[in-house]
Design an enzyme around this catalytic site. Structure first.
Site, PDB file in Angstrom:
ATOM      1  N   THR A  85      -9.486  11.119   6.477  1.00 59.73           N
ATOM      2  CA  THR A  85      -8.426  10.992   7.486  1.00 59.73           C
ATOM      3  C   THR A  85      -7.941   9.546   7.501  1.00 59.73           C
ATOM      4  O   THR A  85      -8.502   8.687   6.824  1.00 59.73           O
ATOM      5  CB  THR A  85      -8.954  11.363   8.892  1.00 59.73           C
ATOM      6  OG1 THR A  85     -10.053  10.492   9.214  1.00 59.73           O
ATOM      7  CG2 THR A  85      -9.410  12.803   8.955  1.00 59.73           C
ATOM      8  N   ASN A 116     -14.253  12.761   0.436  1.00 57.11           N
ATOM      9  CA  ASN A 116     -14.799  11.483  -0.003  1.00 57.11           C
ATOM     10  C   ASN A 116     -16.311  11.535   0.104  1.00 57.11           C
ATOM     11  O   ASN A 116     -16.864  12.288   0.915  1.00 57.11           O
ATOM     12  CB  ASN A 116     -14.270  10.346   0.885  1.00 57.11           C
ATOM     13  CG  ASN A 116     -14.831   8.985   0.467  1.00 57.11           C
ATOM     14  OD1 ASN A 116     -14.693   8.581  -0.682  1.00 57.11           O
ATOM     15  ND2 ASN A 116     -15.483   8.306   1.405  1.00 57.11           N
ATOM     16  N   ARG A 155      -9.923   2.237  -2.587  1.00 57.69           N
ATOM     17  CA  ARG A 155      -8.735   1.772  -1.878  1.00 57.69           C
ATOM     18  C   ARG A 155      -8.601   2.508  -0.554  1.00 57.69           C
ATOM     19  O   ARG A 155      -8.757   3.749  -0.511  1.00 57.69           O
ATOM     20  CB  ARG A 155      -7.467   2.001  -2.715  1.00 57.69           C
ATOM     21  CG  ARG A 155      -7.443   1.273  -4.032  1.00 57.69           C
ATOM     22  CD  ARG A 155      -7.560  -0.228  -3.883  1.00 57.69           C
ATOM     23  NE  ARG A 155      -6.419  -0.839  -3.175  1.00 57.69           N
ATOM     24  CZ  ARG A 155      -6.339  -2.123  -2.876  1.00 57.69           C
ATOM     25  NH1 ARG A 155      -7.360  -2.927  -3.139  1.00 57.69           N
ATOM     26  NH2 ARG A 155      -5.297  -2.627  -2.253  1.00 57.69           N
ATOM     27  N   LEU A 202      -6.529   4.266   2.064  1.00 59.21           N
ATOM     28  CA  LEU A 202      -5.296   5.038   1.915  1.00 59.21           C
ATOM     29  C   LEU A 202      -4.492   5.024   3.219  1.00 59.21           C
ATOM     30  O   LEU A 202      -5.052   5.006   4.314  1.00 59.21           O
ATOM     31  CB  LEU A 202      -5.637   6.471   1.511  1.00 59.21           C
ATOM     32  CG  LEU A 202      -6.312   6.571   0.136  1.00 59.21           C
ATOM     33  CD1 LEU A 202      -7.057   7.883  -0.009  1.00 59.21           C
ATOM     34  CD2 LEU A 202      -5.302   6.378  -0.988  1.00 59.21           C
ATOM     35  N   ARG A 240       0.837  -1.212   0.000  1.00 58.25           N
ATOM     36  CA  ARG A 240       0.000   0.000   0.000  1.00 58.25           C
ATOM     37  C   ARG A 240       0.861   1.247   0.000  1.00 58.25           C
ATOM     38  O   ARG A 240       0.549   2.223  -0.679  1.00 58.25           O
ATOM     39  CB  ARG A 240      -0.943   0.010   1.219  1.00 58.25           C
ATOM     40  CG  ARG A 240      -2.114  -0.903   1.098  1.00 58.25           C
ATOM     41  CD  ARG A 240      -3.047  -0.749   2.278  1.00 58.25           C
ATOM     42  NE  ARG A 240      -4.015  -1.834   2.285  1.00 58.25           N
ATOM     43  CZ  ARG A 240      -5.162  -1.818   1.620  1.00 58.25           C
ATOM     44  NH1 ARG A 240      -5.473  -0.754   0.884  1.00 58.25           N
ATOM     45  NH2 ARG A 240      -5.971  -2.835   1.644  1.00 58.25           N
ATOM     46  N   HIS A 299     -19.438   8.989   0.852  1.00 58.14           N
ATOM     47  CA  HIS A 299     -19.683   7.646   1.396  1.00 58.14           C
ATOM     48  C   HIS A 299     -21.181   7.375   1.407  1.00 58.14           C
ATOM     49  O   HIS A 299     -21.941   8.185   1.955  1.00 58.14           O
ATOM     50  CB  HIS A 299     -19.111   7.529   2.813  1.00 58.14           C
ATOM     51  CG  HIS A 299     -19.331   6.196   3.431  1.00 58.14           C
ATOM     52  ND1 HIS A 299     -18.561   5.103   3.112  1.00 58.14           N
ATOM     53  CD2 HIS A 299     -20.257   5.767   4.325  1.00 58.14           C
ATOM     54  CE1 HIS A 299     -19.011   4.054   3.801  1.00 58.14           C
ATOM     55  NE2 HIS A 299     -20.037   4.424   4.537  1.00 58.14           N
TER      56      HIS A 299
HETATM   57  N1  LIG Z   1      -7.619   6.197   5.036  1.00 58.72           N
HETATM   58  C1  LIG Z   1      -8.773   6.325   4.368  1.00 58.72           C
HETATM   59  N2  LIG Z   1      -8.885   5.785   3.132  1.00 58.72           N
HETATM   60  C2  LIG Z   1     -10.063   5.891   2.464  1.00 58.72           C
HETATM   61  C3  LIG Z   1     -11.171   6.530   3.052  1.00 58.72           C
HETATM   62  C4  LIG Z   1     -11.014   7.114   4.354  1.00 58.72           C
HETATM   63  O1  LIG Z   1     -11.948   7.744   4.910  1.00 58.72           O
HETATM   64  N3  LIG Z   1      -9.807   6.992   4.966  1.00 58.72           N
HETATM   65  N4  LIG Z   1     -12.404   6.551   2.382  1.00 58.72           N
HETATM   66  C5  LIG Z   1     -12.498   5.473   1.386  1.00 58.72           C
HETATM   67  C6  LIG Z   1     -13.755   5.320   0.601  1.00 58.72           C
HETATM   68  N5  LIG Z   1     -14.476   4.145   1.135  1.00 58.72           N
HETATM   69  C7  LIG Z   1     -15.723   4.400   1.640  1.00 58.72           C
HETATM   70  O2  LIG Z   1     -16.279   5.504   1.488  1.00 58.72           O
HETATM   71  C8  LIG Z   1     -13.909   2.844   1.132  1.00 58.72           C
HETATM   72  C9  LIG Z   1     -13.222   2.392   0.015  1.00 58.72           C
HETATM   73  C10 LIG Z   1     -12.649   1.118   0.015  1.00 58.72           C
HETATM   74  C11 LIG Z   1     -12.765   0.287   1.125  1.00 58.72           C
HETATM   75  C12 LIG Z   1     -12.120  -1.064   1.105  1.00 58.72           C
HETATM   76  O3  LIG Z   1     -12.373  -1.903   1.968  1.00 58.72           O
HETATM   77  N6  LIG Z   1     -11.256  -1.282   0.100  1.00 58.72           N
HETATM   78  C13 LIG Z   1     -10.503  -2.543  -0.035  1.00 58.72           C
HETATM   79  C14 LIG Z   1     -10.566  -3.032  -1.468  1.00 58.72           C
HETATM   80  C15 LIG Z   1     -12.003  -3.093  -1.934  1.00 58.72           C
HETATM   81  C16 LIG Z   1     -12.066  -3.227  -3.469  1.00 58.72           C
HETATM   82  O4  LIG Z   1     -11.017  -3.089  -4.136  1.00 58.72           O
HETATM   83  O5  LIG Z   1     -13.204  -3.445  -3.965  1.00 58.72           O
HETATM   84  C17 LIG Z   1      -9.022  -2.321   0.299  1.00 58.72           C
HETATM   85  O6  LIG Z   1      -8.538  -1.154   0.120  1.00 58.72           O
HETATM   86  O7  LIG Z   1      -8.386  -3.324   0.651  1.00 58.72           O
HETATM   87  C18 LIG Z   1     -13.456   0.733   2.246  1.00 58.72           C
HETATM   88  C19 LIG Z   1     -14.044   2.013   2.255  1.00 58.72           C
HETATM   89  C20 LIG Z   1     -11.351   5.556   0.420  1.00 58.72           C
HETATM   90  N7  LIG Z   1     -10.167   5.367   1.201  1.00 58.72           N
HETATM   91  N1  LIG Z   2     -16.758   3.421   0.053  1.00 65.40           N
HETATM   92  C1  LIG Z   2     -16.778   4.195  -1.138  1.00 65.40           C
HETATM   93  C2  LIG Z   2     -18.070   3.938  -1.875  1.00 65.40           C
HETATM   94  O1  LIG Z   2     -18.720   2.922  -1.699  1.00 65.40           O
HETATM   95  N2  LIG Z   2     -18.430   4.908  -2.716  1.00 65.40           N
HETATM   96  C3  LIG Z   2     -19.649   4.765  -3.480  1.00 65.40           C
HETATM   97  O2  LIG Z   2     -19.368   4.136  -4.719  1.00 65.40           O
HETATM   98  C4  LIG Z   2     -20.284   4.615  -5.672  1.00 65.40           C
HETATM   99  C5  LIG Z   2     -19.434   5.107  -6.815  1.00 65.40           C
HETATM  100  O3  LIG Z   2     -20.242   5.493  -7.830  1.00 65.40           O
HETATM  101  P1  LIG Z   2     -19.578   6.342  -9.023  1.00 65.40           P
HETATM  102  O4  LIG Z   2     -18.294   5.633  -9.419  1.00 65.40           O
HETATM  103  O5  LIG Z   2     -20.660   6.246 -10.069  1.00 65.40           O
HETATM  104  O6  LIG Z   2     -19.325   7.732  -8.513  1.00 65.40           O
HETATM  105  C6  LIG Z   2     -21.075   5.770  -5.022  1.00 65.40           C
HETATM  106  O7  LIG Z   2     -22.353   5.322  -4.583  1.00 65.40           O
HETATM  107  C7  LIG Z   2     -20.220   6.120  -3.836  1.00 65.40           C
HETATM  108  O8  LIG Z   2     -20.971   6.639  -2.745  1.00 65.40           O
END
Ligand SMILES: Nc1nc2c(c(=O)[nH]1)N[C@@H](CN(C=O)c1ccc(C(=O)N[C@@H](CCC(=O)O)C(=O)O)cc1)CN2
Ligand SMILES: NCC(=O)N[C@@H]1O[C@H](COP(=O)([O-])[O-])[C@@H](O)[C@H]1O
Length: 210
Positions: free
Chosen positions: A141, A107, A91, A93, A65, A109
């Site tokens: 964050t 972001n 992903r 972060l 990562r 959500h």
């Molecule tokens: N450090 C942070 N990173 C991210 C945040 C955050 O608030 N802090 N927001 C996310 C967006 N997100 C939900 O809104 C989210 C995206 C991805 C995952 C997750 O479990 N990802 C897996 C892979 C999943 C896949 O590839 O389909 C992973 O990274 O292993 C959870 C929440 C963006 N990043």
């Molecule tokens: N955890 C992050 C997450 O689930 N995000 C969600 O993925 C979709 C992306 O749609 P889009 O690619 O059409 O914008 C959206 O519904 C967004 O809220």
């Protein structure tokens, strides 16, 4: 003119909404680039067709990562954005990355945080029998989905809803509140009170949509 870099992983409908908003007369921001961690992200074509710079940083090409995030940051910084916008970016972060863009990365959500952090939010809301669902725009964050909330929109969960139907209803709300959130940021309308963010005029930071 403030510069945005938008990160996507898929279709990019929220990115589209922001690109279209930015093309409106008098908008104070432009999309400098759209970057995806997935080479097959449909949103890349939409951006490229509009002459927006695109880039792919494929997370599968990096051993860690940290290595992925370091390259992602290098590519982002090449565009010198005022704001980094996660729009369906899937992903988690690293702390070093989120610190680099502290208070200048948003972001969206698909839940009313702090409920349902993580993935599969609509399935979980339905399984729990929720009567209201929604979406949250927040700063990013290190702690997943826990950054300061900018705006939220609530939508009803209707009898017979499955995750697909609820997701579609929430997505309509997303396309309304994300461009608005970005505009508030670039206009300097978001003010910090410790770890809490508010609109400087006390403007509405919630929407109820039926
Ligand atoms: N450090 C942070 N990173 C991210 C945040 C955050 O608030 N802090 N927001 C996310 C967006 N997100 C939900 O809104 C989210 C995206 C991805 C995952 C997750 O479990 N990802 C897996 C892979 C999943 C896949 O590839 O389909 C992973 O990274 O292993 C959870 C929440 C963006 N990043
Ligand atoms: N955890 C992050 C997450 O689930 N995000 C969600 O993925 C979709 C992306 O749609 P889009 O690619 O059409 O914008 C959206 O519904 C967004 O809220």
């Amino acid at each position: 003119m403030k510069k945005l870099v938008i990160l996507i992983s898929g279709r990019g409908s929220n990115m589209e909404a922001i690109v279209k908003a930015c093309s409106a007369e008098g908008w104070p921001a432009e999309v400098a680039a759209v970057i995806s961690n997935r080479p097959d992200a449909g949103g890349l074509q939409f951006a490229a067709e509009r002459g927006i710079a695109t880039a792919i940083v494929d997370h599968k090409a990096y051993a860690s990562r940290d290595a992925f995030d370091a390259e992602l940051a290098r590519v982002i910084d090449g565009f010198a954005p005022d704001l980094v916008v996660l729009a369906g970016f899937m992903r988690i972060l690293t702390p070093a990355f989120t610190a680099r863009y502290a208070r200048r990365m948003l972001n969206i959500h698909p839940s009313l945080l702090p409920a349902f952090t993580g993935l599969h939010t609509h399935e979980r809301a339905i399984e729990m029998g929720c009567k209201v669902a929604g979406v949250t725009v927040h700063f990013v964050t290190a702690e997943l989905d826990h950054g300061a909330i900018v705006v939220q929109a609530a939508v009803p969960v209707l009898p017979g809803d499955d995750a697909k139907a609820l997701a579609a209803r929430v997505l309509t709300a997303e396309h309304r509140i994300y461009p608005q959130s970005v505009r508030w940021f670039v206009e300097g309308a978001l003010v910090w009170d410790g770890e809490v963010v508010r609109h400087r005029d006390g403007g509405p930071q919630h929407l109820f949509l039926s």
